[in-house]
Write a protein that holds these residues in place. Structure first.
Motif, PDB file in Angstrom:
ATOM      1  N   GLY A 183      15.907  64.498   6.592  1.00  0.00           N
ATOM      2  CA  GLY A 183      14.484  64.046   6.018  1.00  0.00           C
ATOM      3  C   GLY A 183      13.751  65.544   5.769  1.00  0.00           C
ATOM      4  N   LYS A 184      14.156  66.462   6.241  1.00  0.00           N
ATOM      5  CA  LYS A 184      13.255  67.877   5.916  1.00  0.00           C
ATOM      6  C   LYS A 184      13.673  68.180   4.099  1.00  0.00           C
ATOM      7  CE  LYS A 184      13.206  70.136  10.247  1.00  0.00           C
ATOM      8  NZ  LYS A 184      13.606  71.233  11.156  1.00  0.00           N
ATOM      9  N   LEU A 185      12.795  68.986   3.850  1.00  0.00           N
ATOM     10  CA  LEU A 185      12.999  69.581   2.290  1.00  0.00           C
ATOM     11  C   LEU A 185      13.564  70.822   2.231  1.00  0.00           C
ATOM     12  CD1 LEU A 185       9.430  68.257   1.138  1.00  0.00           C
ATOM     13  CD2 LEU A 185      11.536  67.330   0.615  1.00  0.00           C
ATOM     14  N   TYR A 186      14.546  70.828   1.212  1.00  0.00           N
ATOM     15  CA  TYR A 186      15.361  72.194   1.368  1.00  0.00           C
ATOM     16  C   TYR A 186      15.353  72.756  -0.322  1.00  0.00           C
ATOM     17  CZ  TYR A 186      17.111  70.807   5.913  1.00  0.00           C
ATOM     18  OH  TYR A 186      17.338  70.660   7.129  1.00  0.00           O
ATOM     19  N   HIS A 187      15.209  73.987  -0.309  1.00  0.00           N
ATOM     20  CA  HIS A 187      15.260  74.787  -1.530  1.00  0.00           C
ATOM     21  C   HIS A 187      16.330  75.751  -1.473  1.00  0.00           C
ATOM     22  CE1 HIS A 187      14.570  76.604  -5.595  1.00  0.00           C
ATOM     23  NE2 HIS A 187      14.597  77.510  -5.070  1.00  0.00           N
ATOM     24  N   GLU A 188      17.557  75.523  -2.621  1.00  0.00           N
ATOM     25  CA  GLU A 188      18.555  76.587  -2.470  1.00  0.00           C
ATOM     26  C   GLU A 188      18.599  77.340  -3.906  1.00  0.00           C
ATOM     27  OE1 GLU A 188      21.992  76.075  -0.408  1.00  0.00           O
ATOM     28  OE2 GLU A 188      21.447  74.033   0.350  1.00  0.00           O
ATOM     29  N   CYS A 189      18.672  78.829  -3.843  1.00  0.00           N
ATOM     30  CA  CYS A 189      18.834  79.586  -4.867  1.00  0.00           C
ATOM     31  C   CYS A 189      19.622  80.930  -4.432  1.00  0.00           C
ATOM     32  CB  CYS A 189      17.455  79.842  -5.449  1.00  0.00           C
ATOM     33  SG  CYS A 189      16.261  80.860  -4.248  1.00  0.00           S
ATOM     34  N   ASP A 190      19.579  81.785  -5.574  1.00  0.00           N
ATOM     35  CA  ASP A 190      20.226  83.271  -5.141  1.00  0.00           C
ATOM     36  C   ASP A 190      19.631  83.856  -3.935  1.00  0.00           C
ATOM     37  OD1 ASP A 190      21.795  82.617  -7.360  1.00  0.00           O
ATOM     38  OD2 ASP A 190      20.989  83.687  -8.965  1.00  0.00           O
ATOM     39  N   TRP A 191      18.376  83.522  -3.766  1.00  0.00           N
ATOM     40  CA  TRP A 191      17.533  84.489  -2.694  1.00  0.00           C
ATOM     41  C   TRP A 191      18.049  83.748  -1.291  1.00  0.00           C
ATOM     42  CZ3 TRP A 191      12.432  84.362  -5.592  1.00  0.00           C
ATOM     43  CH2 TRP A 191      12.391  85.245  -6.506  1.00  0.00           C
ATOM     44  N   GLY A 192      18.583  82.526  -1.312  1.00  0.00           N
ATOM     45  CA  GLY A 192      19.058  81.893   0.043  1.00  0.00           C
ATOM     46  C   GLY A 192      18.304  80.479  -0.019  1.00  0.00           C
ATOM     47  N   LYS A 193      18.288  79.951   1.365  1.00  0.00           N
ATOM     48  CA  LYS A 193      17.941  78.498   1.471  1.00  0.00           C
ATOM     49  C   LYS A 193      16.545  78.637   2.108  1.00  0.00           C
ATOM     50  CE  LYS A 193      19.772  74.418   3.588  1.00  0.00           C
ATOM     51  NZ  LYS A 193      20.781  73.912   4.662  1.00  0.00           N
ATOM     52  N   LYS A 194      15.736  77.870   1.380  1.00  0.00           N
ATOM     53  CA  LYS A 194      14.450  77.686   2.371  1.00  0.00           C
ATOM     54  C   LYS A 194      14.072  76.193   2.787  1.00  0.00           C
ATOM     55  CE  LYS A 194      12.559  81.020  -1.031  1.00  0.00           C
ATOM     56  NZ  LYS A 194      13.744  81.582  -1.435  1.00  0.00           N
ATOM     57  N   THR A 195      13.522  76.098   4.066  1.00  0.00           N
ATOM     58  CA  THR A 195      13.226  74.667   4.554  1.00  0.00           C
ATOM     59  C   THR A 195      12.046  74.781   5.047  1.00  0.00           C
ATOM     60  OG1 THR A 195      15.656  75.203   5.616  1.00  0.00           O
ATOM     61  CG2 THR A 195      14.051  73.455   6.459  1.00  0.00           C
ATOM     62  N   ILE A 196      11.295  73.815   4.302  1.00  0.00           N
ATOM     63  CA  ILE A 196       9.885  73.340   4.771  1.00  0.00           C
ATOM     64  C   ILE A 196      10.184  72.732   6.263  1.00  0.00           C
ATOM     65  CG2 ILE A 196       7.833  72.048   4.547  1.00  0.00           C
ATOM     66  CD1 ILE A 196       8.587  72.176   1.502  1.00  0.00           C
ATOM     67  N   ASP A 197       9.699  73.498   7.498  1.00  0.00           N
ATOM     68  CA  ASP A 197       9.812  73.136   8.787  1.00  0.00           C
ATOM     69  C   ASP A 197       8.682  72.117   9.189  1.00  0.00           C
ATOM     70  OD1 ASP A 197      12.177  74.256   9.266  1.00  0.00           O
ATOM     71  OD2 ASP A 197      10.828  76.200   9.248  1.00  0.00           O
ATOM     72  N   ARG A 198       7.605  72.624   9.006  1.00  0.00           N
ATOM     73  CA  ARG A 198       6.144  71.898   9.520  1.00  0.00           C
ATOM     74  C   ARG A 198       5.227  72.115   8.556  1.00  0.00           C
ATOM     75  NH1 ARG A 198       7.437  69.278  14.276  1.00  0.00           N
ATOM     76  NH2 ARG A 198       8.769  70.340  15.579  1.00  0.00           N
ATOM     77  N   ALA A 199       4.277  71.183   8.584  1.00  0.00           N
ATOM     78  CA  ALA A 199       2.909  71.145   7.636  1.00  0.00           C
ATOM     79  C   ALA A 199       1.769  70.780   8.506  1.00  0.00           C
ATOM     80  CB  ALA A 199       3.358  70.440   6.412  1.00  0.00           C
ATOM     81  N   VAL A 200       0.584  71.161   8.327  1.00  0.00           N
ATOM     82  CA  VAL A 200      -0.552  70.394   8.602  1.00  0.00           C
ATOM     83  C   VAL A 200      -1.465  70.347   7.608  1.00  0.00           C
ATOM     84  CG1 VAL A 200      -2.595  70.867  10.422  1.00  0.00           C
ATOM     85  CG2 VAL A 200      -0.129  71.507  10.998  1.00  0.00           C
ATOM     86  N   THR A 201      -2.115  69.115   7.505  1.00  0.00           N
ATOM     87  CA  THR A 201      -3.072  69.127   6.312  1.00  0.00           C
ATOM     88  C   THR A 201      -3.958  68.081   6.447  1.00  0.00           C
ATOM     89  OG1 THR A 201      -3.461  68.735   3.791  1.00  0.00           O
ATOM     90  CG2 THR A 201      -1.478  67.742   4.974  1.00  0.00           C
ATOM     91  N   ASP A 202      -5.273  68.171   5.836  1.00  0.00           N
ATOM     92  CA  ASP A 202      -6.134  67.190   5.952  1.00  0.00           C
ATOM     93  C   ASP A 202      -6.177  66.402   4.739  1.00  0.00           C
ATOM     94  OD1 ASP A 202      -7.555  68.995   4.404  1.00  0.00           O
ATOM     95  OD2 ASP A 202      -9.411  68.931   5.840  1.00  0.00           O
ATOM     96  N   TYR A 203      -5.530  66.914   3.603  1.00  0.00           N
ATOM     97  CA  TYR A 203      -5.424  66.459   2.172  1.00  0.00           C
ATOM     98  C   TYR A 203      -6.722  66.775   1.507  1.00  0.00           C
ATOM     99  CZ  TYR A 203      -1.336  64.095   4.011  1.00  0.00           C
ATOM    100  OH  TYR A 203      -0.269  63.448   4.471  1.00  0.00           O
ATOM    101  N   ASP A 204      -7.648  67.177   2.140  1.00  0.00           N
ATOM    102  CA  ASP A 204      -9.046  67.514   1.299  1.00  0.00           C
ATOM    103  C   ASP A 204      -9.476  69.096   1.199  1.00  0.00           C
ATOM    104  OD1 ASP A 204      -9.846  64.569   0.936  1.00  0.00           O
ATOM    105  OD2 ASP A 204     -10.518  64.607   2.942  1.00  0.00           O
ATOM    106  N   SER A 205      -9.100  69.631   2.240  1.00  0.00           N
ATOM    107  CA  SER A 205      -9.557  71.164   2.081  1.00  0.00           C
ATOM    108  C   SER A 205      -8.292  72.167   2.445  1.00  0.00           C
ATOM    109  CB  SER A 205     -10.793  71.294   2.977  1.00  0.00           C
ATOM    110  OG  SER A 205     -10.277  70.826   4.164  1.00  0.00           O
ATOM    111  N   TYR A 206      -7.581  71.935   3.148  1.00  0.00           N
ATOM    112  CA  TYR A 206      -6.517  73.063   3.641  1.00  0.00           C
ATOM    113  C   TYR A 206      -5.079  72.277   4.078  1.00  0.00           C
ATOM    114  CZ  TYR A 206      -6.367  71.178   8.445  1.00  0.00           C
ATOM    115  OH  TYR A 206      -6.234  70.166   9.283  1.00  0.00           O
ATOM    116  N   ALA A 207      -4.269  73.342   3.746  1.00  0.00           N
ATOM    117  CA  ALA A 207      -2.918  72.749   4.517  1.00  0.00           C
ATOM    118  C   ALA A 207      -2.043  74.258   5.014  1.00  0.00           C
ATOM    119  CB  ALA A 207      -1.944  72.496   3.252  1.00  0.00           C
ATOM    120  N   ILE A 208      -1.419  74.030   6.101  1.00  0.00           N
ATOM    121  CA  ILE A 208      -0.639  74.980   6.495  1.00  0.00           C
ATOM    122  C   ILE A 208       0.861  74.583   6.543  1.00  0.00           C
ATOM    123  CG2 ILE A 208      -0.368  76.649   8.622  1.00  0.00           C
ATOM    124  CD1 ILE A 208      -3.247  75.872   9.358  1.00  0.00           C
TER     125      ILE A 208
END
Length: 153
Positions: free
Chosen positions: A95-120
């Motif tokens: 269920g996690k999101l992954y991106h793979e390229c020559d620079w390696g693999k990136k995984t979006i582990d966690r996210a916090v947002t209120d959809y209106d002003s910020y996201a971490i």
């Protein structure tokens, strides 16, 4: 330096008022649009080496029809130009999101947002046979904080 301190303060303030969510529980369709990258925390030496050259950057988040997340952003180059970077994060079996390229693999582990002003968003970057690196990025949807700086777009 001011943007880093402001970003850290905003991140701490938002973290107090938000619940941490698994990256796969975020509604990326609702989070689509232009986000301003206000702050970055990382243990990646390559990113840290160039952090002083970076200005506030805009990132375009787009949910694709297959459920993948496309990010389009620009990075400042030492010669004053910028480089467009596109990444497509695809959903894995866990269920996690992954991106793979020559620079390696990136995984979006966690996210916090209120959809209106910020996201971490917390990302793990893994190159083959290397120690994983972490990247924590603070985004602002409202560009009032970003107006203090020069966006790349």
């Amino acid at each position: 330096m001011k943007v880093w301190l402001m970003g850290l303060g905003l991140a701490l303030l938002c973290a107090v008022h938000a619940e941490e969510e698994e990256a796969n529980s975020i509604n990326y369709e609702e989070a689509q649009g232009f986000w301003h990258i206000l702050g970055v925390a990382t243990n990646c030496k390559k990113i840290l080496k160039h952090k002083d050259d970076m200005k506030v950057v805009q990132a375009l988040l787009t949910k694709l029809d297959d459920g993948s997340l496309k990010t389009t952003s620009a990075i400042n180059l030492p010669d004053g130009g910028c480089k467009k970077i596109e990444m497509i994060f695809r959903k894995g079996e866990d269920g996690k999101l992954y991106h793979e390229c020559d620079w390696g693999k990136k995984t979006i582990d966690r996210a916090v947002t209120d959809y209106d002003s910020y996201a971490i968003i917390s990302i793990t970057m893994q190159k083959k046979d290397k120690e994983p690196k972490k990247l924590l990025t603070l985004f602002a949807l409202d560009n009032s904080a970003a107006d203090l700086y020069h966006p790349l777009y």
